[in-house]
Design a protein around this motif. Structure first.
Motif, short mmCIF file in Angstrom:
data_model
loop_
_atom_site.label_atom_id
_atom_site.label_comp_id
_atom_site.label_asym_id
_atom_site.label_seq_id
_atom_site.Cartn_x
_atom_site.Cartn_y
_atom_site.Cartn_z
N THR A 119 0.82 -1.21 0.00
CA THR A 119 0.00 0.00 0.00
C THR A 119 0.85 1.26 0.00
O THR A 119 0.32 2.35 -0.20
CB THR A 119 -0.99 0.01 1.19
N ARG A 120 2.18 1.11 0.16
CA ARG A 120 3.03 2.30 0.01
C ARG A 120 3.01 2.80 -1.43
O ARG A 120 3.43 3.90 -1.71
CB ARG A 120 4.46 2.02 0.47
N PHE A 121 2.49 1.95 -2.34
CA PHE A 121 2.42 2.31 -3.77
C PHE A 121 1.00 2.67 -4.20
O PHE A 121 0.64 2.47 -5.36
CB PHE A 121 2.96 1.15 -4.62
N MET A 122 0.19 3.20 -3.30
CA MET A 122 -1.21 3.52 -3.64
C MET A 122 -1.29 4.52 -4.80
O MET A 122 -2.17 4.40 -5.66
CB MET A 122 -1.97 4.04 -2.43
N THR A 123 -0.39 5.49 -4.86
CA THR A 123 -0.39 6.45 -5.97
C THR A 123 -0.10 5.74 -7.28
O THR A 123 -0.78 5.97 -8.29
CB THR A 123 0.64 7.57 -5.72
N GLU A 124 0.87 4.84 -7.27
CA GLU A 124 1.22 4.08 -8.48
C GLU A 124 0.08 3.12 -8.86
O GLU A 124 -0.18 2.90 -10.04
CB GLU A 124 2.52 3.31 -8.28
N MET A 125 -0.62 2.57 -7.86
CA MET A 125 -1.77 1.71 -8.13
C MET A 125 -2.88 2.49 -8.81
O MET A 125 -3.54 1.98 -9.73
CB MET A 125 -2.30 1.08 -6.84
N VAL A 184 -5.82 3.60 -13.94
CA VAL A 184 -6.17 4.43 -15.09
C VAL A 184 -5.73 3.77 -16.39
O VAL A 184 -6.49 3.67 -17.35
CB VAL A 184 -5.55 5.84 -14.95
N ARG A 185 -4.50 3.31 -16.42
CA ARG A 185 -3.95 2.70 -17.65
C ARG A 185 -4.68 1.41 -18.03
O ARG A 185 -4.98 1.17 -19.19
CB ARG A 185 -2.46 2.47 -17.50
N GLU A 186 -4.95 0.56 -17.04
CA GLU A 186 -5.63 -0.71 -17.31
C GLU A 186 -7.09 -0.46 -17.72
O GLU A 186 -7.61 -1.13 -18.60
CB GLU A 186 -5.56 -1.63 -16.08
#
Length: 129
Positions: free
Chosen positions: A32-38, A43-45
């Motif tokens: 969850t430290r990557f929530m921004t990247e998720m 968006v991309r998917e």
């Protein structure tokens, strides 16, 4: 005379998704430290025409729902169960981020045990590579 074998629950789900004409479902996994990247991967998917499911709670960010440590631990167990259900529902898994912790490693192993394809935004962190 041989009789047809009943479909497994997984086969019934795949058949239902096919009959409904659903697009592929991608499950986003990762710390969850990557929530921004998720969110960016979502968006991309989505733009690529896929249904996206991902973690809905970031327990690293303070919130009243997990402010009590005892309740937070019980919630974490429920959220882990929920995420495994998302993996069962999905057609593929996308692991986001350049770090794989124990929870994400377990999700990857679970997805692979079910025969789900697993992709990585950072393929160098694939524990199966």
């Amino acid at each position: 005379m041989s009789y047809p074998q009943p479909l497994t629950p997984e086969e019934r789900l795949a058949d239902a998704k096919k009959r409904l004409g659903l697009p592929r479902i991608v499950v986003i996994c990762g710390s969850t430290r990557f929530m921004t990247e998720m969110a960016e991967a979502d968006v991309r998917e989505t733009e690529a025409g896929k249904i996206v499911v991902k973690p809905g709670c970031d327990m690293k960010t303070p919130h009243a729902l997990w402010s009590d440590p005892v309740e937070a631990e019980a919630l974490k167990v429920r959220l882990d169960d929920l995420h495994r259900a998302k993996i069962r529902l999905g057609d593929e898994v996308l692991v986001v981020g350049d770090y794989i912790g124990d929870s994400t490693r377990a999700e990857i192993a679970y997805a692979r045990s079910l025969g789900k394809p697993v992709r990585f935004t950072h393929p160098e962190v694939d524990p199966g590579a």
